[in-house]
Every structure is written in structure tokens, then in C-alpha cells.
Design a protein around this motif. Structure first.
Motif, PDB file in Angstrom:
ATOM      1  N   ARG A  71       7.997   0.444  -8.560  1.00  0.00           N
ATOM      2  CA  ARG A  71       6.887   0.841  -9.433  1.00  0.00           C
ATOM      3  C   ARG A  71       5.683   1.315  -8.632  1.00  0.00           C
ATOM      4  O   ARG A  71       5.031   2.307  -8.989  1.00  0.00           O
ATOM      5  N   ALA A  72       5.390   0.618  -7.527  1.00  0.00           N
ATOM      6  CA  ALA A  72       4.222   1.000  -6.735  1.00  0.00           C
ATOM      7  C   ALA A  72       4.373   2.399  -6.154  1.00  0.00           C
ATOM      8  O   ALA A  72       3.425   3.184  -6.140  1.00  0.00           O
ATOM      9  N   ALA A  81      -0.583   7.622  -7.839  1.00  0.00           N
ATOM     10  CA  ALA A  81      -1.138   8.877  -8.366  1.00  0.00           C
ATOM     11  C   ALA A  81      -1.872   9.631  -7.268  1.00  0.00           C
ATOM     12  O   ALA A  81      -2.574   9.030  -6.452  1.00  0.00           O
ATOM     13  N   PRO A  82      -1.717  10.945  -7.213  1.00  0.00           N
ATOM     14  CA  PRO A  82      -2.488  11.745  -6.249  1.00  0.00           C
ATOM     15  C   PRO A  82      -3.986  11.644  -6.534  1.00  0.00           C
ATOM     16  O   PRO A  82      -4.412  11.332  -7.652  1.00  0.00           O
ATOM     17  N   ILE A  83      -4.763  11.922  -5.520  1.00  0.00           N
ATOM     18  CA  ILE A  83      -6.219  11.916  -5.674  1.00  0.00           C
ATOM     19  C   ILE A  83      -6.624  13.191  -6.393  1.00  0.00           C
ATOM     20  O   ILE A  83      -6.262  14.300  -5.975  1.00  0.00           O
ATOM     21  N   ALA A  84      -7.351  13.020  -7.455  1.00  0.00           N
ATOM     22  CA  ALA A  84      -7.758  14.187  -8.238  1.00  0.00           C
ATOM     23  C   ALA A  84      -8.770  15.018  -7.465  1.00  0.00           C
ATOM     24  O   ALA A  84      -9.626  14.484  -6.748  1.00  0.00           O
ATOM     25  N   GLY A 113       0.825  -1.192   0.000  1.00  0.00           N
ATOM     26  CA  GLY A 113       0.000   0.000   0.000  1.00  0.00           C
ATOM     27  C   GLY A 113       0.862   1.246   0.000  1.00  0.00           C
ATOM     28  O   GLY A 113       1.897   1.304   0.678  1.00  0.00           O
ATOM     29  N   VAL A 114       0.458   2.237  -0.746  1.00  0.00           N
ATOM     30  CA  VAL A 114       1.184   3.505  -0.839  1.00  0.00           C
ATOM     31  C   VAL A 114       0.214   4.619  -0.484  1.00  0.00           C
ATOM     32  O   VAL A 114      -0.918   4.662  -0.989  1.00  0.00           O
ATOM     33  N   ALA A 147      13.494  -8.623  -4.869  1.00  0.00           N
ATOM     34  CA  ALA A 147      13.042  -8.249  -6.217  1.00  0.00           C
ATOM     35  C   ALA A 147      12.321  -6.914  -6.089  1.00  0.00           C
ATOM     36  O   ALA A 147      11.089  -6.851  -6.116  1.00  0.00           O
ATOM     37  N   PRO A 148      13.066  -5.819  -5.890  1.00  0.00           N
ATOM     38  CA  PRO A 148      12.458  -4.538  -5.498  1.00  0.00           C
ATOM     39  C   PRO A 148      11.719  -3.811  -6.607  1.00  0.00           C
ATOM     40  O   PRO A 148      11.217  -2.710  -6.390  1.00  0.00           O
TER      41      PRO A 148
END
Length: 565
Positions: A548-549, A554-557, A75-76, A542-543
Motif C-alpha cells: 500500500r505504501a 503520490a507524486p509531488i504536485a 519511506g517511499v 505481512a507485506p
């Protein structure tokens, strides 16, 4: 709402719940600072409630990370709603979730133990405790070096106050050394971070993993120097030899629940090294691949030897526990340096059990020392108990010991039996003897060392000098630790026939029982836990998925605002 919809709703909230392990202790500490110092019961209640809630959140995050579809899913969260590498990023994967659960569980045991009396030994204990948890959680969740430094400083600032809690000359002296060493480590941290930023132009961990393979050959030496300086700061916190001379005086001088909590701090250094090393110097790092591995192996093995010899020469249980923390940290560091997936999985299994065992030993030290200092009067000295005096009883036909005292009829008090059994379980876990989790973890590491490329290979020819050295050290240091702990156990339990019955409160016995029960649970569920740590190790080595994550989050629009007609 159907069950499927409920599960989807909970899963949708999980990424936002990543902020809770940081915000919850921050708000709790701020609230407690507004209360008067006389309101100790209220502060204690808030501390217990916040820590328990933090444990529940950590378990939920662990379950979410383990049940995610992809083995490397994480989770990001973007707190400022700015994309990486420009904004603050929090990242949760299996490793960080595991460390959050371990931290919350040990912290809950420490605060329950402290609630019996130790939390009243000084001022601001409860706010400092929560700030400590905030710093630890932030260090495990952050995805950039700048915020890692911020959370490190929060964690260290709180640890300074907790170490001095209760005052006393020994704590002040050890605290000054502890503060001086950690300030030097913080300076090295800043120097290393500044150099890395100057070379790569970024401090985001995922972005660093992308930038390092592209560093020019002319800057490669400077990059390695910056990484070495940064690693030194983490190695100081991980208690590597010879940078660990501050640890034993500081941890043994702290109050018992604080010492038990500090057992987590060395694991922060190990966690950070594992996280950054597998990201920045993975097999995908080009000319810098696996840089520093031999130094980690050598430093870890020297630390193992130092810790084991220190345990052998220790007379106090708090010193034993402190050197056991050093031994555990050295074992983990040496295993990390091999860069082997199976070995990483095994050390991640060993990490929580060794940490909980060392924390338990700090708590037991308080109870055993208090029992030792209660006096030496026995029931045999009481005129109202003549049945324990062999001179007043006919001893013919009875079992006698070497002093001709009656053996039959002596009942071991429940409190003494509990302390003895708990100490024995700690000994088994710390030394790696069967059948508990310490043995499972060490056996898994030995198996990975002997089979570096999997079962059925000619591993004996591939193991190398460092591998055989670590194998011998794991067995030898375990033997030395066993001798030291057995000798201490004999002195405090076997030869303690002339002491009064120990006084043990429920609030003191409960956290010890919980920590040891968790070690037993790790043993019973060893297969499931090893599957989890194996998936964690696979993702670490295997980073690409992590990179990539984080970089593609992406920010919340912002919602569209309709113009008024």
C-alpha cells in the motif's frame, strides 16, 4: 526554532535523504575519476570522508525507520515524480536500513585497513570502491526489478575491477571465472524478469505482490518457472551449493580489504531472496503461497554442509574465511525457507554479526600471513640476549617447558596478543559459541525452530524432518567450524614460538577492533536488537503495508503558476 520544530524539520527531510546513499558514492566516484592517479592521498581522503558520511546517513535512516509510528512504516521516494508502477521507486524500511548500516560500517573498516598500503596496489581503487557502495545501496533501496538489475550490474562491474586490483596470475584466473559466472547469472536475471513481465505486466515489486494472486491457473506453471529462473540468479550470488564453486578461489585471491568487502555480496543475494519471496510468495499469494520454500531449505542445508566441510579441509586462513561466508549464507537461506516470523527475526540478528566476523577474518588473514612470512629468527638466537638461552643460565628452581626452556619472563608482544584475541573472538562468533552474538543468533534460531508456533505448543510434533535436519546441521556445522578454526589458531599462535614480533599498524588494528567491538555491542544490546529484528520480520511477513505504501505514494504536485494580468 524550538526542539519540536527542529525534529519535525529533520523528519521532513528524511524521505529525501533516502537518495543520498546512492547519489553520494556516485558523485564521489565521478570526482575521483577527474583526479590524476598520482593524487592518491586526496582520493583516499575523499573515499574515507564519503564512506564516513554515508555511514552517518545510514544510521540516521535506521533511527528514522525504527522510530516511525507504525511497526511497518516505511519511506517511499519517487525520483522521477511518477507514481508506481510507472516510475522509479525507492523504498526504505527496517530491513533495507539495517543492510545500509551494515554495508557502510564494513566498508569504512575496509577502506581504513586498505589505507595502510593496499589501496596503492593498483589503479582506480577508490572510484571502484565507491561504485561498489553505490550498487549495494541501490540494491537495498530499489522497489522494482528493472532497477534492481541495474544496481546489480553496477555492483558486479565494480567488483570485477576490485577483484583484479593488484593483478597477479591467481587474481586474473579467479577473476575470469568470477566474471563468467556472474555474466551467466545476469543472463538468467534478464530471462526471469522478462518472463515475469510477460505474465504479470509489471516489474514493480509491490505491484507484483498484487498481481501474482490473480494469475490464472493456466499461467501458474509459467509463473513458477520464471520465479525459479530469477531465483537461480540470486542463489548464485548467495553462494548456494553447487553454484558456489567460484566463490572460494575468487574471494581468497582478492586483496584482504576487498575480500572483507565481498563478504557483503553473498548477503545481497540473501537479502533479495528474502525481500522478493516475502512479497511475491507470502501467505497472501493464493495458489503460489510459500512457493519455493522447500528448495530454499534444502539448498541452504546442502550449502551449510559444503561450507563446514570446506572449512575443515582448508589450510589457508583466506580459504577458511571464504568457506565461513558460504556457511553463513547457507544458514540464512535455510532459515528463510521456513517462512516463520520468529525464525526470520533470529536470522536477521545473526546476519550482521556473521558478516562482520567473516570480514574481520579476511583482514586478520593478511596480518597473520605477513607475520608468518617475516622469518623464523628469535631472540634466543641473538648473542646479546643470553638470558633466553637455557645453556647460559642456571635453570634450577625455574619453570621449564618440554624443551627445558624458561617459561617465566616470556612476554607476549602486544601485537601478537591482539591478533590472537581477535582470532579467538572471530572463532566464537562464526562457530556460534557463547557468550557473543553468534551464539545469541544461533540460539534464537534454534528456539524458533523448536517453537514454530510460539512457546507452550507441541512443537516437537510440528517441527518435521526439515526442521530437525536444520537443527542438527546448525550444531554439527558449528562443531566442524570450531575444529577447523581451533586447528588453524594452534598452528599460527600456539606453535608460533620461533617467529619475530608481528608488525601491526594502527590503521590495520583499528578496523579489526571496531568490527569485533560491534559484535560485542550486538551481544550487550541483544534485547533491543532482537526487538528491532522482530518488528522487521513482522513487517516482511505481512507485506500489505509495504504494498500500500509503494502503490499509494503520490507524486509531488507542481506549484501553481499565476498568469500575468
Amino acid at each position: 526554532m524550538s526542539q519540536v520544530q527542529w525534529i519535525d524539520t529533520i523528519a521532513g527531510l528524511m524521505p529525501h535523504l533516502m537518495l543520498a546513499p546512492i547519489v553520494l558514492p556516485l558523485l564521489t566516484a565521478a570526482l575521483m575519476l577527474l583526479l590524476r592517479e598520482e593524487q592518491q592521498r586526496l582520493k583516499l581522503g575523499l573515499n574515507l570522508l564519503s564512506t564516513l558520511l554515508g555511514l552517518a546517513i545510514a544510521v540516521a535512516l535506521l533511527a528514522w525507520s525504527a522510530r516511525a509510528g507504525s511497526p511497518a512504516t516505511l519511506g517511499v521516494y519517487l525520483p522521477g515524480n511518477w507514481p508506481a508502477p510507472f516510475g522509479i521507486v525507492l523504498a526504505l524500511d527496517r530491513l533495507s536500513a539495517l543492510m545500509l548500516v551494515l554495508t557502510s560500517f564494513v566498508a569504512l573498516a575496509c577502506i581504513v585497513f586498505a589505507s595502510s598500503r593496499w589501496h596503492r596496489a593498483g589503479v582506480h581503487y577508490h572510484p571502484l570502491f565507491q561504485f561498489q557502495l553505490m550498487g549495494l545501496a541501490g540494491a537495498f533501496l530499489t522497489a522494482d526489478l528493472f532497477n534492481l538489475f541495474v544496481f546489480f550490474e553496477i555492483m558486479l562491474a565494480a567488483s570485477y575491477g576490485l577483484l583484479l586490483h593488484g593483478s597477479g596470475r591467481a587474481r586474473v584466473q579467479a577473476g575470469l571465472h568470477y566474471i563468467a559466472i556472474n555474466l551467466a547469472a545476469s543472463s538468467l536475471f534478464l530471462i526471469g524478469v522478462s518472463m515475469l513481465y510477460g505474465i504479470t505486466g509489471t516489474l514493480n515489486m509491490a505491484d507484483l505482490a498484487r498481481a501474482i494472486p490473480q494469475v490464472t491457473a493456466g499461467d501458474r506453471g509459467l509463473l513458477h518457472a520464471a520465479a525459479g529462473i530469477l531465483a537461480t540468479a540470486f542463489l548464485i550470488k548467495a553462494a548456494v551449493w553447487p553454484l558456489n564453486l567460484w566463490l572460494v578461489p575468487a574471494y581468497s585471491a582478492a586483496t584482504p580489504p576487498v575480500g572483507a568487502l565481498f563478504a557483503l555480496l553473498t548477503k545481497v543475494g540473501v537479502y533479495t531472496l528474502l525481500r522478493l519471496w516475502t512479497l511475491m510468495f507470502s501467505s497472501e499469494a493464493g495458489a503460489s503461497a510459500l512457493f519455493g520454500g522447500p528448495w530454499l531449505i534444502g539448498g541452504g542445508m546442502l550449502t551449510m554442509a559444503f561450507g563446514a566441510i570446506g572449512m575443515l579441509g582448508s589450510q589457508r586462513i583466506t580459504h577458511l574465511a571464504s568457506f565461513a561466508a558460504v556457511l553463513s549464507s547457507g544458514t540464512l537461506l535455510a532459515a528463510v525457507g521456513f517462512g516463520q516470523t520468529e525464525l526470520t527475526a533470529a536470522l536477521l540478528y545473526y546476519l550482521p554479526s556473521s558478516t562482520m566476523a567473516v570480514s574481520t577474518l579476511f583482514l586478520l588473514a593478511d596480518l597473520i600471513e605477513r607475520w608468518r612470512n617475516d622469518g623464523t629468527r628469535t631472540d634466543a638466537d641473538d648473542e646479546d640476549a643470553p638470558f633466553l638461552n637455557p645453556e647460559l643460565l642456571p635453570t634450577q628452581g625455574m619453570n621449564l617447558d618440554d624443551d627445558e626452556e624458561v617459561l617465566i619472563g616470556r612476554v607476549i608482544p602486544a601485537a601478537a596478543a591482539f591478533l590472537g584475541l581477535s582470532f579467538m573472538v572471530c572463532t566464537l562468533v562464526i562457530t556460534g559459541l557463547p557468550p557473543l552474538s553468534g551464539f545469541v543468533g544461533k540460539f534464537a534460531m534454534l528456539t524458533a525452530l523448536l517453537n514454530p508456533l510460539g512457546l507452550g505448543t507441541s512443537s516437537g510434533m510440528r517441527l518435521g524432518v526439515s526442521g530437525w535436519s536444520l537443527l542438527a546441521l546448525m550444531i554439527g556445522t558449528g562443531l566442524l567450524a570450531l575444529i577447523a578454526l581451533t586447528r588453524t589458531g594452534m598452528r599460527h599462535f600456539w606453535a608460533a614460538h620461533d617467529r619475530a614480533t608481528p608488525q601491526l599498524r594502527v590503521l590495520e588494528g583499528l578496523p579489526i577492533a571496531a568490527l569485533l567491538a560491534a559484535c560485542v555491542a550486538l551481544t550487550v544490546q541483544a534485547a533491543a536488537v532482537m526487538n528491532f529484528t522482530q518488528a522487521t520480520a513482522n513487517a516482511l511477513h505481512a507485506p500489505g503495508t509495504y504494498v500500500r505504501a509503494v502503490m499509494e505514494a503520490a507524486p509531488i504536485a507542481a506549484p501553481l503558476v499565476r498568469e500575468a494580468p
